[in-house]
Design a protein around this motif. Structure first.
Motif, PDB file in Angstrom:
ATOM      1  N   GLN A  93      41.866 -26.433 -32.041  1.00  0.00           N
ATOM      2  CA  GLN A  93      42.835 -25.323 -32.145  1.00  0.00           C
ATOM      3  C   GLN A  93      43.370 -24.898 -30.777  1.00  0.00           C
ATOM      4  O   GLN A  93      44.146 -23.960 -30.676  1.00  0.00           O
ATOM      5  CB  GLN A  93      42.178 -24.114 -32.819  1.00  0.00           C
ATOM      6  CG  GLN A  93      41.760 -24.348 -34.261  1.00  0.00           C
ATOM      7  CD  GLN A  93      40.930 -23.186 -34.768  1.00  0.00           C
ATOM      8  OE1 GLN A  93      41.428 -22.081 -34.952  1.00  0.00           O
ATOM      9  NE2 GLN A  93      39.643 -23.426 -34.985  1.00  0.00           N
TER      10      GLN A  93
ATOM     11  N   SER B  45      36.323 -24.187 -38.887  1.00  0.00           N
ATOM     12  CA  SER B  45      35.858 -23.287 -37.834  1.00  0.00           C
ATOM     13  C   SER B  45      35.170 -22.067 -38.442  1.00  0.00           C
ATOM     14  O   SER B  45      34.092 -21.655 -37.995  1.00  0.00           O
ATOM     15  CB  SER B  45      37.058 -22.867 -36.975  1.00  0.00           C
ATOM     16  OG  SER B  45      36.644 -22.076 -35.905  1.00  0.00           O
TER      17      SER B  45
ATOM     18  N   THR C 103      35.898 -27.741 -33.483  1.00  0.00           N
ATOM     19  CA  THR C 103      37.028 -27.161 -34.229  1.00  0.00           C
ATOM     20  C   THR C 103      37.822 -26.193 -33.352  1.00  0.00           C
ATOM     21  O   THR C 103      39.042 -26.129 -33.459  1.00  0.00           O
ATOM     22  CB  THR C 103      36.565 -26.457 -35.518  1.00  0.00           C
ATOM     23  OG1 THR C 103      35.656 -25.407 -35.204  1.00  0.00           O
ATOM     24  CG2 THR C 103      35.918 -27.439 -36.486  1.00  0.00           C
TER      25      THR C 103
ATOM     26  N   GLU D 171      41.003 -24.550 -39.227  1.00  0.00           N
ATOM     27  CA  GLU D 171      40.617 -23.129 -39.223  1.00  0.00           C
ATOM     28  C   GLU D 171      39.516 -22.863 -40.245  1.00  0.00           C
ATOM     29  O   GLU D 171      38.584 -22.105 -39.993  1.00  0.00           O
ATOM     30  CB  GLU D 171      41.826 -22.227 -39.503  1.00  0.00           C
ATOM     31  CG  GLU D 171      42.820 -22.147 -38.369  1.00  0.00           C
ATOM     32  CD  GLU D 171      43.854 -23.277 -38.382  1.00  0.00           C
ATOM     33  OE1 GLU D 171      43.742 -24.203 -39.229  1.00  0.00           O
ATOM     34  OE2 GLU D 171      44.750 -23.253 -37.529  1.00  0.00           O
TER      35      GLU D 171
END
Length: 199
Positions: free
Chosen positions: A35, A8, A31, A5
């Motif tokens: 996720q 990202s 990324t 995260e």
């Protein structure tokens, strides 16, 4: 925030600061895929390709996300685009082999893996995937040989040891199977499937 995260978020900032940063969009896509945000990942790859139309890696990554969505024909098209731009792209051939195997186009899948290995002879993922294919076609000796080559190419790759152990176990060679599972667990102590198969 977890590591993915945070990455990202960093790539979003990078692309906001520099909107024509194709690498930033490609990395953002990676990324987002990690996720499970596949649609957002695909949008990021499309932006990367719009900025840099000959971005083979972004096409390859788009193919992986499309495969994750079950859009196998679209994934193949993306890999073919990557290979038109970069004909010696071993990763794209390996990924294409995975999709073709999923489509039961086993001969074409084998050709794709062999092409990946021709380009990159020490490519552990391609050896492991070729081993899976050979096992599916009943060529157990060839499968074990492919798994061994995967292990030689990357001594810290647990999956081929598990796959080899499964064939050995099914063949009644329990001692060799236990040794393969032990090697997989030594590399990846939380490898549940290897622990389970030792039982």
């Amino acid at each position: 925030l977890g590591r993915v995260e945070k990455a990202s978020k960093a790539f979003r900032i990078a692309t906001d600061l520099k909107p024509n940063f194709a690498d930033g969009y490609n990395n953002l896509g990676i990324t987002l895929r990690d996720q499970g945000k596949l649609e957002e990942a695909l949008e990021a790859y499309k932006k990367a390709i719009f900025i840099r139309p000959n971005f083979a890696q972004a096409y390859n990554n788009m193919g992986v996300a499309l495969k994750d969505q079950g859009k196998l024909e679209d994934a193949l098209k993306a890999y073919k685009e990557a290979l038109e731009i970069k004909p010696e792209y071993a990763n794209a051939f390996n990924n294409m082999g995975n999709v073709l195997r999923q489509q039961d186009k086993l001969e074409d899948s084998l050709k794709a893996y062999k092409k990946a290995l021709e380009i990159k002879p020490d490519y552990p993922n391609a050896y492991n995937n070729m081993g899976i294919l050979l096992k599916e076609t009943g060529n157990l000796e060839g499968a074990i040989e492919s798994y061994r080559k995967a292990c030689e190419a990357d001594t810290q790759y647990a999956a081929p040891y598990l796959n080899m152990g499964n064939i050995q176990k099914n063949n009644g060679d329990f001692h060799a199977a236990m040794e393969s599972y032990r090697k997989a667990i030594a590399i990846q102590p939380d490898f549940a499937e290897a622990h389970n198969n030792m039982g």
